[in-house]
Motif scaffolding. Structure first.
Motif, PDB file in Angstrom:
ATOM      1  N   VAL A 140       0.846  -1.220   0.288  1.00  0.00           N
ATOM      2  CA  VAL A 140      -0.390  -0.033  -0.010  1.00  0.00           C
ATOM      3  C   VAL A 140       0.766   1.537   0.366  1.00  0.00           C
ATOM      4  N   TRP A 141       2.247   1.357   0.930  1.00  0.00           N
ATOM      5  CA  TRP A 141       3.080   2.555   1.171  1.00  0.00           C
ATOM      6  C   TRP A 141       3.549   2.389  -0.585  1.00  0.00           C
ATOM      7  N   PHE A 142       4.430   1.550  -1.239  1.00  0.00           N
ATOM      8  CA  PHE A 142       4.588   2.066  -2.222  1.00  0.00           C
ATOM      9  C   PHE A 142       4.140   2.250  -3.322  1.00  0.00           C
ATOM     10  N   ALA A 143       3.079   2.024  -3.786  1.00  0.00           N
ATOM     11  CA  ALA A 143       2.016   2.628  -4.291  1.00  0.00           C
ATOM     12  C   ALA A 143       1.431   3.979  -4.917  1.00  0.00           C
ATOM     13  N   ALA A 144       1.969   4.302  -3.601  1.00  0.00           N
ATOM     14  CA  ALA A 144       1.890   5.901  -4.137  1.00  0.00           C
ATOM     15  C   ALA A 144       3.266   5.901  -4.777  1.00  0.00           C
ATOM     16  N   GLN A 145       3.029   7.671  -5.326  1.00  0.00           N
ATOM     17  CA  GLN A 145       4.014   7.733  -6.193  1.00  0.00           C
ATOM     18  C   GLN A 145       5.148   8.820  -5.031  1.00  0.00           C
ATOM     19  N   GLY A 146       6.405   9.180  -4.979  1.00  0.00           N
ATOM     20  CA  GLY A 146       7.446   9.777  -3.847  1.00  0.00           C
ATOM     21  C   GLY A 146       7.192   9.685  -3.095  1.00  0.00           C
ATOM     22  N   VAL A 147       7.082   8.735  -2.408  1.00  0.00           N
ATOM     23  CA  VAL A 147       6.951   8.534  -1.038  1.00  0.00           C
ATOM     24  C   VAL A 147       8.101   8.407  -0.337  1.00  0.00           C
ATOM     25  N   PRO A 148       8.056   9.025   1.130  1.00  0.00           N
ATOM     26  CA  PRO A 148       9.888   9.028   1.846  1.00  0.00           C
ATOM     27  C   PRO A 148       9.375   7.185   1.792  1.00  0.00           C
ATOM     28  N   GLN A 149      11.259   6.992   2.245  1.00  0.00           N
ATOM     29  CA  GLN A 149      11.809   5.233   3.610  1.00  0.00           C
ATOM     30  C   GLN A 149      10.718   5.006   3.850  1.00  0.00           C
ATOM     31  N   LEU A 150      10.717   3.075   4.145  1.00  0.00           N
ATOM     32  CA  LEU A 150       9.310   2.944   5.193  1.00  0.00           C
ATOM     33  C   LEU A 150      10.499   2.003   6.030  1.00  0.00           C
ATOM     34  N   ALA A 151      10.019   2.226   7.148  1.00  0.00           N
ATOM     35  CA  ALA A 151      10.968   1.564   8.249  1.00  0.00           C
ATOM     36  C   ALA A 151       9.899   0.653   8.761  1.00  0.00           C
ATOM     37  N   ILE A 152      10.812  -0.855   8.792  1.00  0.00           N
ATOM     38  CA  ILE A 152      10.076  -1.798   9.369  1.00  0.00           C
ATOM     39  C   ILE A 152      10.627  -2.945  10.347  1.00  0.00           C
ATOM     40  N   ALA A 153       9.768  -3.177  11.530  1.00  0.00           N
ATOM     41  CA  ALA A 153      10.833  -3.255  12.141  1.00  0.00           C
ATOM     42  C   ALA A 153       9.892  -4.305  13.308  1.00  0.00           C
ATOM     43  N   ARG A 154      10.352  -5.175  13.704  1.00  0.00           N
ATOM     44  CA  ARG A 154       9.994  -7.048  13.805  1.00  0.00           C
ATOM     45  C   ARG A 154      10.062  -6.251  15.591  1.00  0.00           C
ATOM     46  N   ARG A 155       8.298  -6.707  16.163  1.00  0.00           N
ATOM     47  CA  ARG A 155       7.888  -6.626  17.134  1.00  0.00           C
ATOM     48  C   ARG A 155       7.482  -7.897  18.043  1.00  0.00           C
ATOM     49  N   TRP A 156       8.068  -8.219  19.266  1.00  0.00           N
ATOM     50  CA  TRP A 156       7.677  -8.893  19.620  1.00  0.00           C
ATOM     51  C   TRP A 156       6.727  -9.517  21.584  1.00  0.00           C
ATOM     52  N   THR A 157       5.363  -9.479  21.060  1.00  0.00           N
ATOM     53  CA  THR A 157       4.972 -10.327  22.757  1.00  0.00           C
ATOM     54  C   THR A 157       4.742 -10.487  23.724  1.00  0.00           C
ATOM     55  N   SER A 158       6.292 -11.956  23.783  1.00  0.00           N
ATOM     56  CA  SER A 158       6.116 -12.662  24.032  1.00  0.00           C
ATOM     57  C   SER A 158       7.861 -13.073  23.867  1.00  0.00           C
ATOM     58  N   ALA A 159       8.656 -13.584  24.823  1.00  0.00           N
ATOM     59  CA  ALA A 159       9.718 -13.699  24.595  1.00  0.00           C
ATOM     60  C   ALA A 159      10.515 -14.674  23.045  1.00  0.00           C
ATOM     61  N   VAL A 160      11.434 -14.335  22.946  1.00  0.00           N
ATOM     62  CA  VAL A 160      12.192 -14.952  21.183  1.00  0.00           C
ATOM     63  C   VAL A 160      13.233 -15.532  21.025  1.00  0.00           C
ATOM     64  N   SER A 161      13.231 -16.588  19.998  1.00  0.00           N
ATOM     65  CA  SER A 161      14.109 -18.066  20.232  1.00  0.00           C
ATOM     66  C   SER A 161      15.572 -17.158  19.289  1.00  0.00           C
ATOM     67  N   GLY A 162      16.481 -17.535  19.674  1.00  0.00           N
ATOM     68  CA  GLY A 162      17.774 -17.334  18.465  1.00  0.00           C
ATOM     69  C   GLY A 162      17.603 -17.431  17.321  1.00  0.00           C
ATOM     70  N   GLY A 163      18.181 -17.461  16.576  1.00  0.00           N
ATOM     71  CA  GLY A 163      18.090 -17.727  14.783  1.00  0.00           C
ATOM     72  C   GLY A 163      19.223 -17.616  14.393  1.00  0.00           C
ATOM     73  N   LEU A 164      19.771 -17.919  13.372  1.00  0.00           N
ATOM     74  CA  LEU A 164      20.293 -17.997  12.198  1.00  0.00           C
ATOM     75  C   LEU A 164      19.869 -17.994  10.536  1.00  0.00           C
ATOM     76  N   TYR A 165      20.153 -16.175   9.984  1.00  0.00           N
ATOM     77  CA  TYR A 165      19.108 -16.244   9.011  1.00  0.00           C
ATOM     78  C   TYR A 165      20.347 -16.497   7.724  1.00  0.00           C
ATOM     79  N   GLY A 166      20.302 -17.948   6.914  1.00  0.00           N
ATOM     80  CA  GLY A 166      20.769 -17.899   6.000  1.00  0.00           C
ATOM     81  C   GLY A 166      20.778 -16.695   5.083  1.00  0.00           C
ATOM     82  N   ALA A 167      21.780 -16.281   3.894  1.00  0.00           N
ATOM     83  CA  ALA A 167      22.151 -15.462   3.060  1.00  0.00           C
ATOM     84  C   ALA A 167      21.134 -15.452   2.126  1.00  0.00           C
ATOM     85  N   LEU A 168      20.449 -14.786   1.273  1.00  0.00           N
ATOM     86  CA  LEU A 168      19.641 -14.934   0.327  1.00  0.00           C
ATOM     87  C   LEU A 168      20.592 -14.947  -0.988  1.00  0.00           C
TER      88      LEU A 168
END
Length: 227
Positions: free
Chosen positions: A69-97
């Motif tokens: 929805v955000w990037f469907a508009a023209q000339g919009v600023p950048q978008l920040a996305i943050a992960r939120r956890w409502t409970s404790a989360v585990s550690g992880g290894l996120y491999g390369a793309l």
């Protein structure tokens, strides 16, 4: 009527200066979500295109849908996305793309005795005898990895997201962690497949420790600090 020169009453000096600096990241929209795509150590990212968002999130994730929805508009600023956890989360290894070429299935089915060492919650684990020859998808490769990881530490998971392999332990909180893959030290002389999976420190992925639960306000403050 006599006139009085203003210069005899006040001194006026006109100077032209550069505009003041605007507030940092002013106009940037913050989206918070509960999907576990971003690691705890890199849980706030800034995006300038929907394509960049798609590198981290699946198209069904609420964060991706908001970005659409955000990037469907023209000339919009950048978008920040943050992960939120409502409970404790585990550690992880996120491999390369992995690129399309790196995802070629024959590269994986050629492995009949692969392995690597990995630290799970601070303890080194040896993975050996990994055999992918019968797998028809990278999801199948992830399933083989998960079986071996769960045998090394119960509850450990491995998934293929469509772009990368992600390993997580079942422990939550700050004591949970998954390290980068290193050369195997287990018996049977396994072939080192850490690079093939994109799980080495030099591959371009992320290793993340777990985190405690937090409130939405904590995310907003963290985003401000990150920018």
């Amino acid at each position: 009527m006599p006139t009085i020169s203003i210069s005899s009453q006040v001194n006026v000096t006109v100077s032209v200066g550069t505009p003041g600096l605007s507030a940092q990241a002013f106009g940037t929209t913050l989206v918070t979500g509960l999907s576990a795509r971003l690691p705890a150590t890199d849980r706030i990212r800034f995006y300038s295109s929907l394509e960049a968002v798609g590198a981290d999130f699946q198209t069904t994730d609420e964060e991706y849908l908001a970005a659409t929805v955000w990037f469907a508009a023209q000339g919009v600023p950048q978008l920040a996305i943050a992960r939120r956890w409502t409970s404790a989360v585990s550690g992880g290894l996120y491999g390369a793309l992995l690129t399309t070429a790196q995802q070629t299935l024959s590269l994986f089915t050629a492995i009949t005795n692969g392995g690597f060492d990995v630290s799970l919650n601070g303890v080194n684990k040896q993975l050996t005898a990994l055999d992918f020859h019968a797998q028809t998808t990278l999801n199948g490769v992830a399933s083989v990895l998960q079986t071996a990881l769960a045998a090394a530490l119960a509850g450990t998971t491995c998934v293929w997201t469509g772009r990368r392999f992600v390993i997580q332990t079942s422990l939550t909180g700050t004591g949970s962690s998954v390290g980068f893959a290193v050369a195997p030290t287990g018996a049977g002389s396994p072939v080192d497949i850490g690079a093939l999976l994109g799980l080495k420190a030099t591959s371009g992925g992320y290793a993340s420790t777990g985190a405690a639960a937090e409130a939405t306000a904590d995310v907003s403050m963290a985003a401000i600090a990150a920018k």
